[in-house]
Design a protein around this motif. Structure first.
Motif, PDB file in Angstrom:
ATOM      1  N   LYS A  49      -3.915  -7.069  -3.741  1.00 57.05           N
ATOM      2  CA  LYS A  49      -3.774  -5.663  -3.376  1.00 57.05           C
ATOM      3  C   LYS A  49      -3.043  -5.237  -2.331  1.00 57.05           C
ATOM      4  O   LYS A  49      -2.936  -3.999  -2.163  1.00 57.05           O
ATOM      5  CB  LYS A  49      -5.277  -5.174  -3.113  1.00 57.05           C
ATOM      6  N   ALA A  50      -2.388  -5.968  -1.734  1.00 54.07           N
ATOM      7  CA  ALA A  50      -1.594  -5.732  -0.567  1.00 54.07           C
ATOM      8  C   ALA A  50      -0.372  -6.632  -0.481  1.00 54.07           C
ATOM      9  O   ALA A  50      -0.437  -8.024  -0.949  1.00 54.07           O
ATOM     10  CB  ALA A  50      -2.328  -5.815   0.639  1.00 54.07           C
ATOM     11  N   VAL A  51       0.911  -6.329   0.211  1.00 51.03           N
ATOM     12  CA  VAL A  51       1.964  -6.975   0.276  1.00 51.03           C
ATOM     13  C   VAL A  51       2.345  -7.333   1.648  1.00 51.03           C
ATOM     14  O   VAL A  51       2.577  -6.278   2.194  1.00 51.03           O
ATOM     15  CB  VAL A  51       2.956  -6.322  -0.629  1.00 51.03           C
ATOM     16  N   TYR A  52       2.865  -8.385   2.106  1.00 51.54           N
ATOM     17  CA  TYR A  52       3.118  -8.634   3.420  1.00 51.54           C
ATOM     18  C   TYR A  52       4.550  -9.577   3.313  1.00 51.54           C
ATOM     19  O   TYR A  52       4.637 -10.483   2.469  1.00 51.54           O
ATOM     20  CB  TYR A  52       2.092  -9.460   4.190  1.00 51.54           C
ATOM     21  N   ASP A  53       5.193  -9.442   4.111  1.00 51.53           N
ATOM     22  CA  ASP A  53       6.531 -10.112   4.300  1.00 51.53           C
ATOM     23  C   ASP A  53       6.043 -11.376   4.864  1.00 51.53           C
ATOM     24  O   ASP A  53       5.407 -11.575   5.914  1.00 51.53           O
ATOM     25  CB  ASP A  53       7.450  -9.636   5.302  1.00 51.53           C
ATOM     26  N   LEU A 134     -10.309 -13.451  -5.081  1.00 53.98           N
ATOM     27  CA  LEU A 134     -10.539 -12.448  -4.503  1.00 53.98           C
ATOM     28  C   LEU A 134      -9.650 -12.413  -3.299  1.00 53.98           C
ATOM     29  O   LEU A 134      -9.683 -12.818  -2.240  1.00 53.98           O
ATOM     30  CB  LEU A 134     -11.838 -12.243  -4.058  1.00 53.98           C
ATOM     31  N   ALA A 135      -8.305 -12.032  -3.602  1.00 52.87           N
ATOM     32  CA  ALA A 135      -7.314 -11.881  -2.492  1.00 52.87           C
ATOM     33  C   ALA A 135      -6.894 -10.451  -2.054  1.00 52.87           C
ATOM     34  O   ALA A 135      -7.022  -9.685  -2.738  1.00 52.87           O
ATOM     35  CB  ALA A 135      -5.962 -12.413  -3.250  1.00 52.87           C
ATOM     36  N   ASP A 136      -6.945 -10.396  -0.687  1.00 52.00           N
ATOM     37  CA  ASP A 136      -6.557  -9.079  -0.139  1.00 52.00           C
ATOM     38  C   ASP A 136      -4.994  -8.775  -0.063  1.00 52.00           C
ATOM     39  O   ASP A 136      -4.740  -7.771   0.431  1.00 52.00           O
ATOM     40  CB  ASP A 136      -7.108  -9.019   1.076  1.00 52.00           C
ATOM     41  N   GLY A 137      -4.116  -9.719  -0.498  1.00 55.54           N
ATOM     42  CA  GLY A 137      -3.026  -9.573  -0.372  1.00 55.54           C
ATOM     43  C   GLY A 137      -1.831 -10.741  -0.703  1.00 55.54           C
ATOM     44  O   GLY A 137      -2.430 -11.708  -1.070  1.00 55.54           O
ATOM     45  N   SER A 138      -0.691 -10.378  -0.816  1.00 54.43           N
ATOM     46  CA  SER A 138       0.431 -11.385  -1.250  1.00 54.43           C
ATOM     47  C   SER A 138       1.233 -11.591   0.129  1.00 54.43           C
ATOM     48  O   SER A 138       1.521 -10.496   0.649  1.00 54.43           O
ATOM     49  CB  SER A 138       0.895 -11.290  -2.200  1.00 54.43           C
ATOM     50  N   SER A 139       1.489 -12.752   0.579  1.00 52.46           N
ATOM     51  CA  SER A 139       2.451 -12.972   1.408  1.00 52.46           C
ATOM     52  C   SER A 139       3.682 -13.571   0.763  1.00 52.46           C
ATOM     53  O   SER A 139       3.512 -14.694   0.261  1.00 52.46           O
ATOM     54  CB  SER A 139       1.938 -13.951   2.447  1.00 52.46           C
ATOM     55  N   HIS A 293       4.831  -1.240  -1.791  1.00 51.28           N
ATOM     56  CA  HIS A 293       3.689  -1.645  -1.797  1.00 51.28           C
ATOM     57  C   HIS A 293       2.678  -0.953  -2.800  1.00 51.28           C
ATOM     58  O   HIS A 293       2.712   0.045  -3.193  1.00 51.28           O
ATOM     59  CB  HIS A 293       2.721  -1.782  -0.526  1.00 51.28           C
ATOM     60  N   THR A 294       1.561  -1.969  -3.223  1.00 51.17           N
ATOM     61  CA  THR A 294       0.706  -1.230  -4.206  1.00 51.17           C
ATOM     62  C   THR A 294      -0.744  -1.533  -3.001  1.00 51.17           C
ATOM     63  O   THR A 294      -0.584  -1.976  -1.949  1.00 51.17           O
ATOM     64  CB  THR A 294       0.306  -2.274  -5.187  1.00 51.17           C
ATOM     65  N   ASP A 407       5.304   2.963   3.813  1.00 53.94           N
ATOM     66  CA  ASP A 407       5.091   1.461   4.427  1.00 53.94           C
ATOM     67  C   ASP A 407       3.859   0.913   4.532  1.00 53.94           C
ATOM     68  O   ASP A 407       3.823  -0.145   4.606  1.00 53.94           O
ATOM     69  CB  ASP A 407       5.603   1.633   6.056  1.00 53.94           C
ATOM     70  N   VAL A 408       2.544   1.799   4.418  1.00 54.75           N
ATOM     71  CA  VAL A 408       1.307   1.149   4.191  1.00 54.75           C
ATOM     72  C   VAL A 408       0.893   1.482   2.654  1.00 54.75           C
ATOM     73  O   VAL A 408      -0.326   1.249   2.399  1.00 54.75           O
ATOM     74  CB  VAL A 408       0.416   1.963   5.280  1.00 54.75           C
ATOM     75  N   GLY A 409       1.894   1.498   1.832  1.00 56.40           N
ATOM     76  CA  GLY A 409       1.292   1.215   0.424  1.00 56.40           C
ATOM     77  C   GLY A 409       0.985   2.360  -0.448  1.00 56.40           C
ATOM     78  O   GLY A 409       0.277   2.288  -1.392  1.00 56.40           O
ATOM     79  N   ASP A 410       1.270   3.512   0.132  1.00 52.37           N
ATOM     80  CA  ASP A 410       0.616   4.890  -0.499  1.00 52.37           C
ATOM     81  C   ASP A 410       1.557   5.313  -1.623  1.00 52.37           C
ATOM     82  O   ASP A 410       2.662   5.958  -1.442  1.00 52.37           O
ATOM     83  CB  ASP A 410       0.392   6.076   0.492  1.00 52.37           C
ATOM     84  N   TRP A 411       1.223   4.991  -2.837  1.00 47.93           N
ATOM     85  CA  TRP A 411       2.068   5.461  -4.054  1.00 47.93           C
ATOM     86  C   TRP A 411       2.175   7.132  -4.146  1.00 47.93           C
ATOM     87  O   TRP A 411       3.114   7.482  -4.737  1.00 47.93           O
ATOM     88  CB  TRP A 411       1.664   4.830  -5.331  1.00 47.93           C
ATOM     89  N   ALA A 412       1.004   7.769  -3.696  1.00 52.16           N
ATOM     90  CA  ALA A 412       1.252   8.997  -3.883  1.00 52.16           C
ATOM     91  C   ALA A 412       2.336   9.573  -3.125  1.00 52.16           C
ATOM     92  O   ALA A 412       3.038  10.618  -3.216  1.00 52.16           O
ATOM     93  CB  ALA A 412      -0.028   9.774  -3.190  1.00 52.16           C
ATOM     94  N   ALA A 413       2.731   8.845  -1.911  1.00 47.49           N
ATOM     95  CA  ALA A 413       3.717   9.261  -0.876  1.00 47.49           C
ATOM     96  C   ALA A 413       5.180   9.143  -1.680  1.00 47.49           C
ATOM     97  O   ALA A 413       6.049   9.791  -1.559  1.00 47.49           O
ATOM     98  CB  ALA A 413       3.833   8.513   0.262  1.00 47.49           C
TER      99      ALA A 413
END
Length: 721
Positions: A49-53, A134-139, A293-294, A407-413
């Motif tokens: 659900k989240a992406v990090y460098d 159950l992952a909260d993100g991808s690095s 981001h998603t 930058d914090v993953g808001d697709w609405a933006a």
């Protein structure tokens, strides 16, 4: 949002299909709530659900089972370009776990620190557990900078990821973790690598490639057998791996295709093509670039390292109380409850108070409270600040907040930023953002993209997107598809789509369906639908204020109030009553439509008040109102000016249709001057008529002796100068 090629083949995160009722929450707390709440929705175990460098692509793994005085040092480290992150507490883990993707490097190094040689005789692998992922993100690591950097913060993060990038090594050993009951170690080179002998003072590294096709969180143990001077040690390492990337390949004309990690990073070992990795070493490195981001929960906001500030202890209770008051209709009480919690330091309460203010039409108050929420790092507030700034025409501020939200993953933006870029004329970037956001299911993205395609003449693509958006629940797209059905003679299709939109609360769909039924002779049913659409206008003269999008983060689609279904419905209801000679009812509905900005309703009122009721003052009031409206056509303005000049002539002639009244004539002439002034801004040919009307107004003001007429004359002369 990731890109293999900036504008062609696109990568995007796999999403949940659930909707979030409110702003984003901490992922660990959210995971616990889901597991502890009866009847909670299931989480998709294959989604991240989240992406990090990734700035640490090489991570050491603690060794177990060794005393401190061994004559050697043995280490293991994981080197991967893509890892999933499991936050503490998701499955009983006390610390965050980085789960590498299959085919990565597991580097086992051995150094002989004593006087004897060291022999690594064997490695043994065994799977100890397979759990839902159950992952909260991808690095992820990346080999170069992104094609589209969203902000300086993201750019700095990308630079660190590029500096940390290292290609994986060709493995010496593949570890097939799906082979049962015993996992299989396959030596990949022409020469055997085990046993591995290290001379005194020397060192050696064995590169392993753990391989699995299991999309779960695979826990496994690697045990080494090490011999030194006849003494055997058996150290081990607790490791993890998964085959679920969480990424899919998107292209404009194809369904998403899940991607194994070796498709994204060819230096990851591919068991079906063991020679591919070595062959790829002599070619350019394939890569993909992170540009957006998603979300942590699939809705559009994701949890990033920068979490919202902690909430005060009693904030949740106060927010629940405020929400209850709002549901009961006590908006004042709800606002006070939110305000108390916000002033006590709750960012969530500040955000909800901003949303309540926005819904009530208090945009200044909404900006104030959204800004307080943003200061406490509530991500949804960033997007809504951007939307309100764009509605005010403050493009620079809107872009600042939209990019911060992205930058914090808001697709609405991304949808809002696309609107902004489209207004600037950058349709290519707007198209790209809307397509990517649409692939994430973000409201209004496909609709805006379809409107863009229609404007560009790409009609087949536009209609396909309108239909796709309508089928996905976009009610405005359903209205559009219904309209297209009606144009092609498919009245059944038009009814179906307009009824679907009407049932979903669309005033446009309700209006079109009602108008269609009236045309078919079902007047009573149609009129009821028109009244249902128009009732939202409220009292005469009350404007319409609306926002669109989900509760948590509104997506932007600009709509003119004067062209909305509410206004059209009120205007046509006026026509229905006028046709029945019910003048009073016609006045009521036309007044509502005119007050919301419908030009034809305004001109209908002008004519009615003058020629039916003989009320010149009210006629002039509505005529003046017409000059302030957007969307009045030049032909309507010219007719208004000619009409007002004729009325002025009648009011000064003793043999005219009215009693001579130079002051009233000045009022009509003032309206004519205003109409010619607007016409002159488009066509200088009207300047002479404008000048003539201003001069006639000055003469009438002097002749009448009226103070009001003199003020109008001075104002008209100042405008002309």
């Amino acid at each position: 949002m990731t890109a293999v090629s900036a504008l062609s083949v696109l990568m995007a995160m796999v999403r949940h299909r659930r909707r979030r009722p409110g702003p984003a929450t901490d992922p660990v707390r959210r995971a616990k709530e889901l597991s502890e709440t009866e009847g909670a929705p299931e989480r998709d175990p294959g989604s991240v659900k989240a992406v990090y460098d990734m700035t640490r692509p090489i991570r050491p793994v603690p060794v177990e089972g060794l005393p401190d005085d061994t004559p050697f040092v043995v280490r293991a480290a994981v080197h991967s370009q893509l890892m999933h992150i499991a936050s503490p507490g998701l499955l009983g883990n006390s610390e965050a776990v980085n789960i590498p993707l299959t085919g990565h490097n597991l580097l086992v190094s051995l150094t002989a620190t004593g006087e004897d040689e060291i022999v690594l005789r064997s490695l043994r692998a065994e799977v100890t557990d397979r759990l839902p992922l159950l992952a909260d993100g991808s690095s992820l690591a990346r080999s170069r900078m992104p094609d589209m950097a969203m902000s300086s913060d993201l750019l700095e993060s990308a630079q660190r990821a590029v500096r940390a990038y290292r290609r994986l090594l060709s493995p010496d050993v593949a570890i097939f973790l799906d082979r049962s009951p015993v996992t299989e170690l396959a030596e990949l080179g022409a020469e055997p690598v085990l046993p591995l002998t290290v001379a005194p003072g020397g060192s050696a590294t064995l590169t392993c490639a753990p391989v699995t096709e299991d999309g779960r969180w695979v826990r496994w143990r690697l045990t080494a057998e090490i011999d030194c001077a006849g003494h055997i040690w058996r150290p081990w390492w607790e490791l993890t791996v998964t085959a679920s990337t969480g990424f899919s390949l998107f292209s404009p004309h194809a369904a998403p295709v899940p991607q194994p990690v070796h498709k994204l990073y060819p230096d990851h070992y591919a068991p079906g093509d063991p020679d591919r990795q070595r062959a790829a070493e002599s070619t350019a490195v394939r890569f993909f670039d992170l540009t957006g981001h998603t979300s942590q929960d699939g809705e559009g906001l994701m949890s990033m390292p920068s979490r919202p500030d902690p909430e005060p202890p009693d904030a949740a209770k106060a927010i629940r109380r405020a929400a209850g008051l709002a549901r009961a209709g006590d908006l004042h009480g709800a606002a006070e409850a939110y305000r108390a919690a916000a002033e006590a330091g709750s960012g969530q309460a500040a955000y909800l108070l901003g949303r309540l203010s926005q819904d009530r039409g208090d945009h200044d108050g909404a900006v104030l409270w959204y800004a307080k929420a943003a200061a406490r790092r509530v991500p949804a507030a960033y997007n809504n600040l951007g939307m309100l700034a764009l509605l005010r025409g403050d493009i620079d501020t809107a872009e600042h907040w939209y990019r911060r939200a992205m930058d914090v993953g808001d697709w609405a933006a991304a949808v809002g930023l696309g609107v902004l870029l489209s207004q600037r004329g950058d349709e290519a970037q707007a198209e790209e953002l809307w397509r990517l956001a649409g692939n994430q299911g973000t409201p209004n993205a496909h609709y805006n993209l379809a409107v863009l395609y229609e404007r560009q003449g790409r009609l087949l693509e536009a209609e396909e997107l309108f239909t796709r958006a309508a089928e996905a629940g976009d009610i405005q797209a359903a209205v559009h598809v219904g309209f297209r059905c009606h144009e092609t003679g498919d009245r059944t299709g038009a009814k179906r789509w307009w009824r679907k939109a009407a049932d979903a609360g669309s005033a446009d769909g309700t209006f079109y369906l009602g108008l269609l039924l009236v045309g078919e002779g079902q007047v009573r049913q149609g009129e009821q639908l028109l009244e249902r659409a128009a009732e939202r206008l409220g009292t005469p003269g009350q404007g319409v204020t609306r926002t669109s999008g989900p509760d948590a983060a509104s997506t932007h689609r600009t709509e003119e109030t004067a062209t909305s279904g509410e206004v059209y419905a009120a205007y046509h209801l006026g026509l229905l009553h006028w046709g029945r000679h019910d003048v009073e009812a016609a006045v009521v509905w036309w007044t509502r439509a005119a007050g919301a900005g419908h030009p034809d309703a305004v001109f209908r009122l002008c004519d009615l008040y003058l020629n039916v009721r003989g009320d010149l003052a009210e006629c002039l009031r509505w005529a003046s109102f017409a000059l302030e409206l957007e969307g009045v056509e030049d032909g309507q303005l010219e007719s208004l000016a000619t009409w007002m000049c004729a009325i002025a002539e009648q009011l000064v002639e003793t043999a005219g249709a009215y009693e001579p009244d130079p002051a009233a004539a000045a009022g009509a002439c003032f309206v004519a001057a205003g109409a010619y002034r607007r016409l002159t801004t488009h066509d200088d040919a009207y300047r002479a008529a404008w000048e003539d009307s201003v001069q006639r107004l000055a003469n009438l003001a002097e002749r009448s002796g009226s103070w009001q007429a003199q003020v109008m004359a001075a104002s008209a002369e100042a405008d002309f100068q």
